[in-house]
Design a protein around this motif. Structure first.
Motif, mmCIF file in Angstrom:
data_model
loop_
_atom_site.group_PDB
_atom_site.id
_atom_site.type_symbol
_atom_site.label_atom_id
_atom_site.label_comp_id
_atom_site.label_asym_id
_atom_site.label_seq_id
_atom_site.Cartn_x
_atom_site.Cartn_y
_atom_site.Cartn_z
ATOM 1 N N VAL A 59 0.867 -1.177 0.000
ATOM 2 C CA VAL A 59 0.000 0.000 0.000
ATOM 3 C C VAL A 59 0.900 1.222 0.000
ATOM 4 O O VAL A 59 1.577 1.512 0.993
ATOM 5 C CB VAL A 59 -0.934 0.030 1.227
ATOM 6 N N GLY A 108 0.703 4.104 2.715
ATOM 7 C CA GLY A 108 -0.097 3.193 3.523
ATOM 8 C C GLY A 108 -0.325 3.607 4.952
ATOM 9 O O GLY A 108 -1.004 2.888 5.693
ATOM 10 N N GLY A 166 -4.830 5.371 3.245
ATOM 11 C CA GLY A 166 -3.928 4.226 3.305
ATOM 12 C C GLY A 166 -3.933 3.500 4.629
ATOM 13 O O GLY A 166 -3.791 2.274 4.674
#
Length: 285
Positions: free
Chosen positions: A26, A29, A34
């Motif tokens: 991700v 992230g 995220g």
């Protein structure tokens, strides 16, 4: 029965949504979207690599996941730097030998105003991440996903191999779908950047292109287009936004967790090239 429709034994819902044994990246992230996405994928059983330019921020999020007995690790990457992204791709192959899910979430947020004030330099700087960065992350990390699929995972036979389909999820925006309503900002001083609309609109159509490009290699590509996401904005804006939205509220972390897990998992194995609005009905009227 035609071999193209030989799907094997049906799986239970819990199995379809499980990410056990999967590796996910991700980008951004630990950020607004995220953070929830990283948590969702980890809660479903994935090893989640939280990646951004700020390694400290990623480490904090990874530690938060590990404190819940989830599998989170941090990695530093600048998606606008080809060598940085390549280093992450090499790291994934060396350490895990695979990648199953990529969430293109990292974004350069504009620090300027609207179309009347944006400069050419500012436009180019934000698009270096929001456009070129998407190209680099998707091409280099998408290749890792593709080579992680066993040969023939998805093809004329319609079969899904033991590693399932790979998934790339692009985080777009309702402002890649519709124009802004400037009056919701009222007297808050908040602005709606033109370069953001440009990048997110392009990302939605790039999602369709990439869906066609990667399908023969067993990789699905979809987009999520969030609307207003509550992050302690001024009350005037929140009130205006909620009045404009059919469901009468802004989105929160649980909203994006469910949608992201659906697109990352085999529950959406026959979904590719889609743009899923996550906006409480904002674009419905």
């Amino acid at each position: 029965m035609d071999s193209r429709h030989s799907f094997g034994a049906p799986r239970k819902v819990g199995e379809l949504y499980s990410l056990e044994g999967r590796v996910a990246v991700v980008t951004g992230g630990a950020g607004m979207y995220g953070s929830g996405i990283s948590t969702a994928l980890a809660e479903a059983g994935a090893k989640v690599v939280i990646a951004s330019r700020s390694l400290d921020t990623c480490e904090q999020k990874a530690a938060e996941l590990r404190a819940q007995n989830l599998d989170g690790v941090a990695a530093q990457v600048d998606i606008a730097d080809e060598e940085s992204v390549k280093a992450l791709a090499d790291h994934l192959m060396a350490d895990y030998g695979r990648l199953d899910v990529l969430v293109n979430n990292a974004v350069a947020r504009s620090t300027g105003g609207d179309f009347s004030t944006v400069s050419a330099a500012q436009w180019e700087e934000t698009l270096k991440v929001n456009s070129t960065g998407i190209l680099l992350a998707t091409r280099l990390l998408g290749e890792v996903i593709a080579v992680s699929r066993p040969e023939g995972t998805v093809g004329a036979g319609g079969q899904i191999g033991p590693r399932g389909t790979g998934s790339i999820i692009n985080i777009a925006s309702i402002y890649g779908m519709v124009g802004p309503q400037f009056d919701v900002y009222g007297s808050t001083g908040m602005k709606n950047p033109a370069e953001y609309a440009f990048a997110k609109g392009g990302l939605i159509n790039l999602t369709r292109y990439l869906a066609a490009f990667y399908a023969p290699r067993g990789v699905r590509v979809n987009a999520i287009s969030p609307g207003g996401y509550f992050s302690n904005q001024p009350q005037e804006f929140v009130d205006n936004y909620c009045r404009r939205t059919p469901l009468g509220r802004m989105a929160g972390e649980e909203d994006i967790k469910g949608v992201a897990l659906f697109l990352a998992s085999e529950a959406s194995a026959y979904v590719t090239g889609a743009n899923l609005p996550l906006e409480g009905g904002w674009t419905a009227w």
